[in-house]
Design a protein around this motif. Structure first.
Motif, PDB file in Angstrom:
ATOM      1  N   GLU A 118      81.307   6.224  70.076  1.00 62.08           N
ATOM      2  CA  GLU A 118      82.285   7.267  70.375  1.00 62.08           C
ATOM      3  C   GLU A 118      83.411   7.116  69.367  1.00 62.08           C
ATOM      4  N   ASP A 119      83.410   7.958  68.325  1.00 56.60           N
ATOM      5  CA  ASP A 119      84.380   7.830  67.244  1.00 56.60           C
ATOM      6  C   ASP A 119      84.268   6.435  66.616  1.00 56.60           C
ATOM      7  N   ASP A 120      85.361   5.666  66.638  1.00 56.46           N
ATOM      8  CA  ASP A 120      85.352   4.334  66.024  1.00 56.46           C
ATOM      9  C   ASP A 120      84.930   3.237  67.004  1.00 56.46           C
ATOM     10  N   ILE A 121      84.677   3.613  68.260  1.00 59.32           N
ATOM     11  CA  ILE A 121      84.303   2.614  69.271  1.00 59.32           C
ATOM     12  C   ILE A 121      82.790   2.496  69.309  1.00 59.32           C
ATOM     13  N   VAL A 122      82.287   1.335  68.944  1.00 58.55           N
ATOM     14  CA  VAL A 122      80.843   1.100  68.900  1.00 58.55           C
ATOM     15  C   VAL A 122      80.507  -0.051  69.843  1.00 58.55           C
ATOM     16  N   VAL A 123      79.620   0.222  70.796  1.00 58.74           N
ATOM     17  CA  VAL A 123      79.166  -0.816  71.722  1.00 58.74           C
ATOM     18  C   VAL A 123      77.657  -0.910  71.601  1.00 58.74           C
ATOM     19  N   ALA A 124      77.177  -2.020  71.055  1.00 57.44           N
ATOM     20  CA  ALA A 124      75.740  -2.226  70.898  1.00 57.44           C
ATOM     21  C   ALA A 124      75.071  -2.304  72.262  1.00 57.44           C
ATOM     22  N   GLU A 125      73.794  -1.928  72.296  1.00 55.72           N
ATOM     23  CA  GLU A 125      73.055  -1.907  73.557  1.00 55.72           C
ATOM     24  C   GLU A 125      73.108  -3.254  74.265  1.00 55.72           C
ATOM     25  N   GLU A 126      73.000  -4.331  73.491  1.00 56.30           N
ATOM     26  CA  GLU A 126      72.988  -5.658  74.109  1.00 56.30           C
ATOM     27  C   GLU A 126      74.369  -6.061  74.637  1.00 56.30           C
ATOM     28  N   ASP A 127      75.427  -5.352  74.192  1.00 60.00           N
ATOM     29  CA  ASP A 127      76.784  -5.674  74.636  1.00 60.00           C
ATOM     30  C   ASP A 127      77.249  -4.793  75.793  1.00 60.00           C
ATOM     31  N   ALA A 128      76.481  -3.751  76.106  1.00 63.43           N
ATOM     32  CA  ALA A 128      76.862  -2.875  77.213  1.00 63.43           C
ATOM     33  C   ALA A 128      76.817  -3.657  78.523  1.00 63.43           C
ATOM     34  N   GLN A 129      77.821  -3.412  79.358  1.00 64.45           N
ATOM     35  CA  GLN A 129      77.916  -4.125  80.626  1.00 64.45           C
ATOM     36  C   GLN A 129      78.207  -3.134  81.745  1.00 64.45           C
ATOM     37  N   LYS A 130      77.516  -3.295  82.875  1.00 64.00           N
ATOM     38  CA  LYS A 130      77.748  -2.402  84.006  1.00 64.00           C
ATOM     39  C   LYS A 130      78.957  -2.866  84.821  1.00 64.00           C
ATOM     40  N   ALA A 131      79.641  -1.886  85.404  1.00 60.63           N
ATOM     41  CA  ALA A 131      80.819  -2.191  86.214  1.00 60.63           C
ATOM     42  C   ALA A 131      80.421  -2.893  87.509  1.00 60.63           C
ATOM     43  N   ILE A 132      81.291  -3.771  87.978  1.00 57.91           N
ATOM     44  CA  ILE A 132      81.083  -4.488  89.231  1.00 57.91           C
ATOM     45  C   ILE A 132      81.821  -3.732  90.337  1.00 57.91           C
ATOM     46  N   PRO A 133      81.134  -3.303  91.390  1.00 60.04           N
ATOM     47  CA  PRO A 133      81.763  -2.485  92.424  1.00 60.04           C
ATOM     48  C   PRO A 133      83.057  -3.070  92.995  1.00 60.04           C
ATOM     49  N   ALA A 134      83.068  -4.351  93.348  1.00 58.63           N
ATOM     50  CA  ALA A 134      84.276  -4.959  93.927  1.00 58.63           C
ATOM     51  C   ALA A 134      85.445  -4.926  92.948  1.00 58.63           C
ATOM     52  N   GLU A 135      85.149  -5.084  91.656  1.00 55.53           N
ATOM     53  CA  GLU A 135      86.205  -5.010  90.644  1.00 55.53           C
ATOM     54  C   GLU A 135      86.735  -3.585  90.522  1.00 55.53           C
ATOM     55  N   CYS A 136      85.863  -2.613  90.709  1.00 54.67           N
ATOM     56  CA  CYS A 136      86.308  -1.210  90.654  1.00 54.67           C
ATOM     57  C   CYS A 136      87.354  -0.949  91.729  1.00 54.67           C
ATOM     58  N   ARG A 137      87.090  -1.393  92.952  1.00 53.28           N
ATOM     59  CA  ARG A 137      88.063  -1.208  94.034  1.00 53.28           C
ATOM     60  C   ARG A 137      89.370  -1.927  93.714  1.00 53.28           C
ATOM     61  N   GLN A 138      89.277  -3.166  93.258  1.00 51.42           N
ATOM     62  CA  GLN A 138      90.469  -3.933  92.932  1.00 51.42           C
ATOM     63  C   GLN A 138      91.260  -3.271  91.810  1.00 51.42           C
ATOM     64  N   PHE A 139      90.533  -2.757  90.825  1.00 49.36           N
ATOM     65  CA  PHE A 139      91.176  -2.118  89.678  1.00 49.36           C
ATOM     66  C   PHE A 139      91.975  -0.886  90.109  1.00 49.36           C
ATOM     67  N   VAL A 140      91.379  -0.049  90.944  1.00 50.55           N
ATOM     68  CA  VAL A 140      92.066   1.157  91.415  1.00 50.55           C
ATOM     69  C   VAL A 140      93.273   0.787  92.260  1.00 50.55           C
ATOM     70  N   GLU A 141      93.144  -0.227  93.095  1.00 53.15           N
ATOM     71  CA  GLU A 141      94.268  -0.669  93.934  1.00 53.15           C
ATOM     72  C   GLU A 141      95.421  -1.199  93.082  1.00 53.15           C
ATOM     73  N   LEU A 142      95.108  -1.934  92.024  1.00 51.65           N
ATOM     74  CA  LEU A 142      96.146  -2.543  91.187  1.00 51.65           C
ATOM     75  C   LEU A 142      96.821  -1.537  90.259  1.00 51.65           C
TER      76      LEU A 142
END
Length: 289
Positions: A142-166
């Motif tokens: 995406e433009d200058d942001i390059v994430v190789a397939e092996e570096d892609a990481q899925k979001a952790i559900p519990a962290e998503c909730r914590q992130f929105v709360e914070l």
């Protein structure tokens, strides 16, 4: 109709279980093409630009053209800055009149992602500007942001909730197996992960890498709460290929009105198909006009 915040638009979409397409636009022409398609479909829509497009066209110029087009077609329209890592560019976009911005600090540790998102929220919240953040890492370019397939990481559900709360962020883009660009193979979308995140997070979710994902899979993502569906590559490929075919068939036809008309027709058809895919046609309601 002028540009509006994407927050209420996306909250309503999630509540009503349909999506809103966010189309990456790369030229002033394509802004009008997307809004013409949305007007034909009576659909709210989000225009979005990468940092590269802002540098190319200018944030103020983009805002003025987007405002003019929105007023012309009288369609609820948001203007979003996509995948920005630079706080100064975010400030520039907000000052110019963008109604939504994405702070992408997903490449940093969780705590720093939170801190950078909080900084943007302090600036944007009082102005009614939507903020989008990302957890995990969506693969691809995406433009200058390059994430190789092996570096892609899925979001952790519990962290998503914590992130929105914070952070209090009103829209969240969790990495769930999609990638930017056109897929080399079949997308490997983690639907169980989306469902888990949606159960823990009330804010609208965002599907990055929406180009070339099978229609039924996009619909399933939307049904789980992914209210914003990003489309970039398929749109620009459609109108670029139309121009290429024009010159293959008529190499001496150099009138921009001729080849841009073909580009416009291809862009509108592609945009209409994506709007139909997320179920936002005929969703323009009196509260938006």
């Amino acid at each position: 109709m002028t540009l509006i915040s994407t927050t209420p638009m996306l909250e309503k979409a999630r509540a009503d279980k349909h999506g809103i397409v966010a189309f990456n636009v790369h030229s002033f022409d394509s802004i009008y093409w997307v809004l013409e398609a949305a007007a034909e479909m009576k659909s709210p829509v989000i225009l979005q630009t990468t940092v590269g497009t802002v540098r190319s066209l200018g944030a103020k110029n983009i805002v003025e053209v987007a405002k003019s087009a929105s007023e012309h077609f009288s369609i609820p329209t948001g203007l979003h800055l996509d995948h920005c890592t630079d706080f100064q560019v975010i400030k520039e976009a907000i000052r110019a009149g963008y109604t939504s911005v994405m702070i992408d600090a997903s490449m940093h540790p969780f705590e720093e992602n939170v801190a950078r998102t909080q900084e943007v929220m302090k600036l944007a919240k009082s102005l009614g500007v939507n903020v989008e953040a990302e957890l995990g890492k969506v693969g691809g370019v995406e433009d200058d942001i390059v994430v190789a397939e092996e570096d892609a990481q899925k979001a952790i559900p519990a962290e998503c909730r914590q992130f929105v709360e914070l952070t209090g962020v009103p829209t969240l883009a969790p990495a769930i197996g999609t990638a930017h660009g056109i897929y080399k193979g079949k997308p490997n979308i983690d639907f169980d992960r989306i469902a888990d995140i949606a159960d823990l997070v009330d804010v609208p979710l965002v599907l990055h890498g929406g180009s070339a994902v099978p229609i039924e899979e996009v619909k399933r993502c939307v049904s789980f709460g992914m209210a914003k569906v990003n489309v970039s590559t398929e749109l620009k490929n459609a109108y670029s290929k139309a121009i290429k075919v024009h010159f293959e068939q008529e190499p001496d036809s150099l009138d921009p009105r001729a080849y841009l008309q073909k580009a416009k027709e291809a862009a509108i058809e592609m945009a209409k198909s994506k709007i139909k895919m997320v179920g936002s046609e005929n969703k323009v309601v009196p509260s938006f006009v």
